[in-house]
Design a protein around this motif. Structure first.
Motif, PDB file in Angstrom:
ATOM      1  N   SER A  38       9.723  -7.765   8.130  1.00 11.50           N
ATOM      2  CA  SER A  38      10.295  -9.428   8.579  1.00 11.50           C
ATOM      3  C   SER A  38       9.510 -10.622   7.707  1.00 11.50           C
ATOM      4  CB  SER A  38       9.619  -9.735   9.633  1.00 11.50           C
ATOM      5  OG  SER A  38       8.377  -9.865  10.192  1.00 11.50           O
ATOM      6  N   LYS A  39       9.966 -11.515   8.063  1.00  5.99           N
ATOM      7  CA  LYS A  39       9.434 -12.628   6.770  1.00  5.99           C
ATOM      8  C   LYS A  39       8.114 -13.024   7.103  1.00  5.99           C
ATOM      9  CE  LYS A  39      13.893 -15.528   6.924  1.00  5.99           C
ATOM     10  NZ  LYS A  39      14.493 -16.855   7.118  1.00  5.99           N
ATOM     11  N   GLY A  40       7.648 -12.580   8.256  1.00  5.35           N
ATOM     12  CA  GLY A  40       6.030 -13.008   8.306  1.00  5.35           C
ATOM     13  C   GLY A  40       5.264 -11.570   8.133  1.00  5.35           C
ATOM     14  N   THR A  41       5.764 -10.653   7.522  1.00  2.00           N
ATOM     15  CA  THR A  41       5.095  -9.366   6.926  1.00  2.00           C
ATOM     16  C   THR A  41       4.389  -9.582   5.681  1.00  2.00           C
ATOM     17  OG1 THR A  41       6.777  -7.913   7.934  1.00  2.00           O
ATOM     18  CG2 THR A  41       5.302  -7.038   6.346  1.00  2.00           C
ATOM     19  N   ARG A  42       2.813  -9.138   5.943  1.00  2.00           N
ATOM     20  CA  ARG A  42       2.116  -9.710   4.675  1.00  2.00           C
ATOM     21  C   ARG A  42       1.531  -8.645   4.314  1.00  2.00           C
ATOM     22  NH1 ARG A  42      -2.892 -12.433   5.501  1.00  2.00           N
ATOM     23  NH2 ARG A  42      -3.016 -12.191   3.245  1.00  2.00           N
ATOM     24  N   LEU A  43       1.677  -7.086   4.991  1.00  2.00           N
ATOM     25  CA  LEU A  43       0.993  -5.860   4.572  1.00  2.00           C
ATOM     26  C   LEU A  43       2.173  -5.007   4.688  1.00  2.00           C
ATOM     27  CD1 LEU A  43      -2.202  -4.397   5.240  1.00  2.00           C
ATOM     28  CD2 LEU A  43      -0.491  -3.110   4.556  1.00  2.00           C
ATOM     29  N   GLN A  44       2.821  -4.341   3.591  1.00  2.00           N
ATOM     30  CA  GLN A  44       3.810  -3.355   3.650  1.00  2.00           C
ATOM     31  C   GLN A  44       3.163  -1.975   3.048  1.00  2.00           C
ATOM     32  OE1 GLN A  44       7.372  -4.115   1.535  1.00  2.00           O
ATOM     33  NE2 GLN A  44       7.270  -6.502   2.009  1.00  2.00           N
ATOM     34  N   VAL A  45       3.440  -1.150   3.875  1.00  2.00           N
ATOM     35  CA  VAL A  45       3.249   0.454   3.626  1.00  2.00           C
ATOM     36  C   VAL A  45       4.536   1.207   3.013  1.00  2.00           C
ATOM     37  CG1 VAL A  45       1.857   2.478   4.348  1.00  2.00           C
ATOM     38  CG2 VAL A  45       1.398   0.260   5.455  1.00  2.00           C
ATOM     39  N   VAL A  46       4.364   1.495   2.006  1.00  2.00           N
ATOM     40  CA  VAL A  46       5.790   2.170   1.413  1.00  2.00           C
ATOM     41  C   VAL A  46       5.276   3.664   0.777  1.00  2.00           C
ATOM     42  CG1 VAL A  46       6.585  -0.031   0.867  1.00  2.00           C
ATOM     43  CG2 VAL A  46       5.198   1.264  -0.970  1.00  2.00           C
ATOM     44  N   THR A  47       6.255   4.348   0.541  1.00  2.00           N
ATOM     45  CA  THR A  47       6.164   5.629  -0.333  1.00  2.00           C
ATOM     46  C   THR A  47       6.067   5.248  -1.552  1.00  2.00           C
ATOM     47  OG1 THR A  47       8.443   5.975  -0.430  1.00  2.00           O
ATOM     48  CG2 THR A  47       7.710   7.064   1.640  1.00  2.00           C
ATOM     49  N   GLU A  48       5.372   6.272  -2.513  1.00  2.00           N
ATOM     50  CA  GLU A  48       5.205   5.998  -3.922  1.00  2.00           C
ATOM     51  C   GLU A  48       6.332   5.821  -4.390  1.00  2.00           C
ATOM     52  OE1 GLU A  48       1.220   8.787  -3.337  1.00  2.00           O
ATOM     53  OE2 GLU A  48       2.915   9.465  -4.434  1.00  2.00           O
ATOM     54  N   ALA A  49       7.458   6.536  -3.984  1.00  2.46           N
ATOM     55  CA  ALA A  49       8.903   6.558  -4.795  1.00  2.46           C
ATOM     56  C   ALA A  49       9.447   4.999  -4.813  1.00  2.46           C
ATOM     57  CB  ALA A  49       9.936   7.277  -4.096  1.00  2.46           C
ATOM     58  N   ILE A  50       9.092   4.498  -3.495  1.00  7.06           N
ATOM     59  CA  ILE A  50       9.565   3.080  -3.300  1.00  7.06           C
ATOM     60  C   ILE A  50       8.918   2.006  -4.147  1.00  7.06           C
ATOM     61  CG2 ILE A  50       9.637   0.871  -1.567  1.00  7.06           C
ATOM     62  CD1 ILE A  50      10.745   3.066   0.384  1.00  7.06           C
ATOM     63  N   LEU A  51       7.438   2.249  -4.221  1.00  8.12           N
ATOM     64  CA  LEU A  51       6.954   1.370  -5.348  1.00  8.12           C
ATOM     65  C   LEU A  51       7.193   1.374  -6.642  1.00  8.12           C
ATOM     66  CD1 LEU A  51       4.861  -0.953  -5.566  1.00  8.12           C
ATOM     67  CD2 LEU A  51       3.020   0.924  -5.405  1.00  8.12           C
ATOM     68  N   VAL A  52       7.659   2.550  -6.971  1.00  3.78           N
ATOM     69  CA  VAL A  52       8.114   2.798  -8.370  1.00  3.78           C
ATOM     70  C   VAL A  52       9.620   2.028  -8.642  1.00  3.78           C
ATOM     71  CG1 VAL A  52       9.239   4.469 -10.141  1.00  3.78           C
ATOM     72  CG2 VAL A  52       7.211   5.137  -8.865  1.00  3.78           C
ATOM     73  N   ARG A  53      10.385   2.057  -7.476  1.00  3.01           N
ATOM     74  CA  ARG A  53      11.541   1.149  -7.708  1.00  3.01           C
ATOM     75  C   ARG A  53      11.095  -0.241  -7.739  1.00  3.01           C
ATOM     76  NH1 ARG A  53      13.529   4.560  -9.274  1.00  3.01           N
ATOM     77  NH2 ARG A  53      14.039   2.766 -10.783  1.00  3.01           N
ATOM     78  N   MET A  54      10.380  -0.600  -7.057  1.00  7.12           N
ATOM     79  CA  MET A  54       9.893  -2.298  -6.791  1.00  7.12           C
ATOM     80  C   MET A  54       9.444  -2.438  -8.309  1.00  7.12           C
ATOM     81  SD  MET A  54       8.530  -2.135  -3.095  1.00  7.12           S
ATOM     82  CE  MET A  54       8.113  -3.768  -2.933  1.00  7.12           C
ATOM     83  N   LEU A  55       8.478  -1.630  -9.103  1.00  6.54           N
ATOM     84  CA  LEU A  55       7.887  -1.902 -10.320  1.00  6.54           C
ATOM     85  C   LEU A  55       9.119  -2.115 -11.260  1.00  6.54           C
ATOM     86  CD1 LEU A  55       4.718   0.079  -9.850  1.00  6.54           C
ATOM     87  CD2 LEU A  55       4.756  -2.530 -10.498  1.00  6.54           C
ATOM     88  N   GLN A  56       9.855  -1.211 -11.210  1.00 10.76           N
ATOM     89  CA  GLN A  56      10.975  -1.176 -12.206  1.00 10.76           C
ATOM     90  C   GLN A  56      11.997  -2.484 -12.120  1.00 10.76           C
ATOM     91  OE1 GLN A  56      11.418   0.595 -14.624  1.00 10.76           O
ATOM     92  NE2 GLN A  56      11.434   2.795 -14.183  1.00 10.76           N
ATOM     93  N   ASP A  57      12.028  -3.062 -10.853  1.00  9.85           N
ATOM     94  CA  ASP A  57      12.951  -4.087 -10.577  1.00  9.85           C
ATOM     95  C   ASP A  57      11.961  -5.422 -11.125  1.00  9.85           C
ATOM     96  OD1 ASP A  57      14.974  -2.719  -9.738  1.00  9.85           O
ATOM     97  OD2 ASP A  57      14.436  -2.940  -7.482  1.00  9.85           O
ATOM     98  N   ASP A  58      10.768  -5.248 -10.874  1.00  5.23           N
ATOM     99  CA  ASP A  58       9.980  -6.334 -11.192  1.00  5.23           C
ATOM    100  C   ASP A  58       8.786  -6.017 -11.661  1.00  5.23           C
ATOM    101  OD1 ASP A  58       8.330  -8.655 -11.297  1.00  5.23           O
ATOM    102  OD2 ASP A  58       8.059  -9.100  -8.982  1.00  5.23           O
TER     103      ASP A  58
ATOM    104  N   MET B  60       0.818  -1.270  -0.076  1.00  6.68           N
ATOM    105  CA  MET B  60      -0.185  -0.227   0.219  1.00  6.68           C
ATOM    106  C   MET B  60       0.911   1.461  -0.043  1.00  6.68           C
ATOM    107  SD  MET B  60      -2.822   1.056   2.788  1.00  6.68           S
ATOM    108  CE  MET B  60      -3.324   2.574   3.339  1.00  6.68           C
ATOM    109  N   THR B  61       0.384   2.292  -0.844  1.00  3.23           N
ATOM    110  CA  THR B  61       1.397   3.538  -0.964  1.00  3.23           C
ATOM    111  C   THR B  61       0.825   4.527  -0.098  1.00  3.23           C
ATOM    112  OG1 THR B  61       0.342   4.298  -2.854  1.00  3.23           O
ATOM    113  CG2 THR B  61       2.093   2.854  -3.193  1.00  3.23           C
ATOM    114  N   GLU B  62       1.603   5.430   0.470  1.00  2.00           N
ATOM    115  CA  GLU B  62       1.194   6.555   0.979  1.00  2.00           C
ATOM    116  C   GLU B  62       1.977   7.842   0.524  1.00  2.00           C
ATOM    117  OE1 GLU B  62      -1.481   7.224   2.898  1.00  2.00           O
ATOM    118  OE2 GLU B  62      -1.941   5.397   3.391  1.00  2.00           O
ATOM    119  N   PRO B  63       1.539   8.972   0.288  1.00  2.00           N
ATOM    120  CA  PRO B  63       2.462   9.856  -0.519  1.00  2.00           C
ATOM    121  C   PRO B  63       3.467  10.526   0.228  1.00  2.00           C
ATOM    122  CG  PRO B  63       0.207  10.830   0.476  1.00  2.00           C
ATOM    123  CD  PRO B  63       0.193   9.582   0.755  1.00  2.00           C
ATOM    124  N   ARG B  64       3.711  10.301   1.459  1.00  2.00           N
ATOM    125  CA  ARG B  64       4.591  10.753   2.413  1.00  2.00           C
ATOM    126  C   ARG B  64       5.307   9.886   3.473  1.00  2.00           C
ATOM    127  NH1 ARG B  64       1.794  15.368   0.777  1.00  2.00           N
ATOM    128  NH2 ARG B  64       0.093  14.604   1.916  1.00  2.00           N
TER     129      ARG B  64
END
Length: 771
Positions: free
Chosen positions: A98-118, A60-64
């Motif tokens: 952690s290994k047990g984390t199912r829900l990650q909250v991230v900034t929008e910039a981080i999700l862009v990087r993740m989408l570029q990698d995968d 899930m993304t948040e703007p800041r």
């Protein structure tokens, strides 16, 4: 995971979780649009519902960054865990996963990087885009990337969430996704308007008149925030804790906002950062200046400008809502109740520097703006300008991203700063200079230098050039900000010209008469650009750089109506030396191209026939939903469409322009789709004109008796014609696009009025009735 239902059922969205999850699972597009009012629980409760209803991982993304921390912490608290277990977060230089984390909250910039990698984001099954209304460049980029990912996977789902958005438009963009609306949960907020009060006096008055709770103050930018905070701290001393909230404040200082202080009341002086996606604890009163600050890119100057504007109606509503989260509150607005405000802010993608966005698209593998499915497509000309800049910066080559470009994206900062830092890598002397440049932009500590150095060390890129002269380091990122002094000796103000041809003045605080400078900080300004921070450029290595990067050109242009030709030694659009040449018959096309690029498309000899044809072409594109600005495209492609119709030695006239445009823009197709004559249901043909208002529409002026027998309104490409119905003397009687109802509503009254004026004409209202 242990969901405490007693804590969750107070949120309106909790009762809609099953509906929303069902809509998402049954959506053909695998998307759902959720609009929820303030306090509904969409950012904290709904994602927990996805955990219960979907087996895979959720991101899930948040703007800041601060809203990432606040949202993740709140959700972890609701399930009775610490952050980093079922629910975690990632921000720059910090994560709790952690290994047990199912829900990650991230900034929008981080999700862009993740989408570029995968590209297919395989590790997640649900992607939640929160606060979609903010429409950052990152969020628009994520949306375009996710649409591609959805085509690759049949087990990926996307949730778009916001308080208020144009849900129908967003739904159409995401494949006609279902829309779910959720009511909010807020307490009443009393709105008071005080247009004559200053910000500090309004805060003091609010503090003295309220019984308790914290006060949240909204100001446009860091300068106003610091000044107000200092004055309020001096006024209240130890009685109140005054905190600042702005993106340039260090992360540690921002985190204080999330921790309640039971010992003292607080006054939080904030930018728009606290409008949405972040709950500031115990706020019962909001003081709103009514202003916000935006970065706006000025394509004419090639620079961004910080502008202070009135906040939108939506923002005003969101700010007021901050006072009613926990109990009845109050909002003091420092403007008149009758002031007109924009409904929403222009999306960032349509008003900001596109350099990073272009580079991200190049990393993805597609740089053609026409092939990228953005919700709002940026200007094609500005897009091409940024491509040119990135190629000159060595981050693109033949429209493909280079190793330097990839390294710049990994640094995650302005591409100019990234260019300087990458060139300084491995050289202590240059790195110290790069630090001074960096800290000039981030002196408030919001980005720690140690974090930058850490990221720099992880990058394997090695600059192919060895830089000996310190001043040349700046050209690794600011070559487009190199400027030549053009003001005469003794001039009152020092004027410079950038390599892109745009002009700027030195701010009065800068004392320099250097021939060359690099503008490190500049503002597009109102009438001309202004340089606030600059580095003087000189020395043998710099002069050698100038010679290495300058090129010879032949330029043709008009002067006093005659074609002139010169051989020019140029650096970008800066002309360093020139030599006059004799023009020949083939120089008319480049001369005209320079003319229209400088003065615009309308400088061409366009007659009414040309203009009407272009209006019909624009109408065709409008109805087909085609983007882009036609005049800009025709300026760019001028040589392509004019050359086949221009013989050597002949100048351009309106007939040549019309013939060339008719050929290039497929005039026969336009004639078929957007006719000049339109046949009505009664068999008569009438001339159609195309008029521009907010949009272009077809219009027919016709004497009313000539449309007898027409009981449906004719259409052009699916849009009804606007009928201007006239009397026999061609005077206006009625304007309508609804003939179906006109005959039974307005026509009988018109008959009664017109019979006496025009007795020889047929005014029998029954003549129009269907037999």
């Amino acid at each position: 995971m242990n969901l405490d239902v007693s804590r969750l059922n107070q949120f309106p969205v909790f009762t809609r979780i099953d509906d929303i999850c069902s809509s998402l699972k049954n959506s053909e597009s695998h998307c759902v649009i959720v609009t929820a009012e303030t306090g509904a629980g969409k950012s904290t409760v709904l994602p927990l519902g996805f955990l219960e209803n979907f087996f895979g991982n959720i991101i899930m993304t948040e703007p800041r960054r601060l809203s990432v921390l606040g949202t993740a912490s709140r959700m972890a608290d609701l399930v009775g865990e610490e952050c980093g277990k079922t629910i975690g977060y990632r921000i720059r230089a910090e994560n709790r996963i952690s290994k047990g984390t199912r829900l990650q909250v991230v900034t929008e910039a981080i999700l862009v990087r993740m989408l570029q990698d995968d590209f297919a984001i395989e590790n997640f099954n649900v992607v939640v885009l929160d606060e979609f209304h903010e429409r950052s460049v990152h969020l628009d980029l994520i949306s375009a990337f996710l649409k591609e990912a959805l085509e690759l996977r049949d087990d990926l789902y996307v949730v778009v969430m916001s308080a208020t958005i144009d849900a129908k438009r967003i739904s159409a963009y995401f494949g006609n996704a279902p829309i779910v609306e959720v009511e909010g949960r807020t307490f009443p907020v009393e709105i008071e308007y005080k247009p004559n009060d200053g910000i500090e006096s309004a805060v003091i008055s609010a503090f003295n008149s309220s019984e308790g709770g914290n006060i949240l103050v909204f100001l446009p930018g860091i300068y106003e925030i610091k000044k107000c905070s200092e004055n309020l701290s001096s006024r209240f001393e130890d009685e109140v804790e005054v905190l600042m909230l702005h993106s340039s404040i260090s992360m540690e200082e921002q985190k204080k906002i999330l921790k309640p202080n039971p010992e003292k009341r607080r006054i939080i002086v904030s930018s728009a950062i606290a409008e949405t996606s972040l709950t500031v604890p115990d706020v019962t009163c909001v003081v709103d200046s009514g202003l916000c600050r935006l970065n706006v890119f000025n394509g004419n100057v090639g620079l961004q400008k910080l502008v202070t504007v009135s906040e939108s109606e939506f923002s005003a509503s969101q700010r007021a809502g901050r006072a009613g989260r926990t109990r009845k509150g109050k909002c003091i607005r420092l403007w008149s109740k009758n002031d007109v405000r924009p409904k929403e802010v222009v999306p960032e993608i349509l008003r900001s520097d596109l350099s990073s966005l272009v580079l991200e698209c190049a990393e993805r593998g597609e740089i053609d703006i026409k092939k990228i499915d953005f919700l709002d497509r940026p200007s094609e000309s500005l897009w091409k300008e940024r491509i040119y800049f990135l190629e000159k910066s060595g981050m693109l080559e033949s429209s493909r991203i280079t190793e330097k470009g990839k390294a710049a994206l990994k640094l995650g900062m302005d591409v100019r700063l990234a260019g300087v830092l990458l060139a300084s890598r491995g050289n202590e002397r240059l790195l110290e200079l790069a630090k001074k440049v960096f800290m000039g932009f981030d002196g408030n500590g919001s980005k720690e230098w140690s974090d930058v150095c850490s990221r720099l060390e992880k990058i394997s890129y090695e600059s192919p050039r060895s830089i000996k002269d310190d001043s040349l380091l700046l050209l690794e990122g600011y070559a487009d900000r190199l400027a030549l002094r053009i003001s005469a000796p003794g001039a009152e103000r020092e004027e410079y010209q950038f390599t892109n041809g745009k002009k700027a003045f030195l701010h009065k605080t800068i004392k320099s008469k250097a021939r060359w400078i690099v503008a490190l900080e500049a503002d597009a300004g109102d009438s001309s650009a202004m340089i606030y921070r600059a580095q003087e450029m000189e020395g043998e290595e710099f002069e050698a750089w100038i010679k290495e990067n300058a090129d010879l050109r032949e330029e043709c242009f008009f002067r006093d109506g005659k074609i002139q030709k010169e051989e020019q030694t140029c650096l970008g659009k800066l002309v360093l030396f020139k030599k006059k040449l004799a023009p020949d018959a083939l120089d008319v096309i480049p001369a005209w191209k320079n003319e229209i690029l400088e003065k615009g498309f309308d400088v061409l000899p366009l007659d009414d026939k040309c203009r009407n044809f272009l209006l019909r072409v624009e109408y065709f594109r409008q109805q087909k939903g085609l983007g882009g600005i036609l005049s800009e495209e025709l300026c760019t492609s001028f040589e392509e469409w004019i050359a086949p119709f221009l013989t050597a030695g002949k100048n351009i006239d309106s007939k040549i322009i019309y013939d060339a445009l008719y050929w290039y823009l497929e005039g026969s197709k336009i004639d078929g789709e957007v006719p000049l004559l339109l046949e009505f249901p009664n068999g008569r043909k009438f001339k159609v004109t195309y008029e521009r208002n907010e949009k272009i529409r077809p219009v027919v002026e016709v004497i009313i008796q000539r449309v007898f027998g027409c009981f449906t309104t004719p259409e052009v490409m699916g849009r009804k014609v606007l009928l201007k119905l006239l009397s026999p003397a061609s005077r206006p009687l009625q304007i309508t696009e609804d003939l179906e109802n006109f005959w039974t509503t307005s026509w009988p009254e018109i008959c009664r009025e017109m019979k006496g004026r025009y007795p020889k004409h047929n005014w029998d209202y029954r003549i129009s009735e269907k037999e």
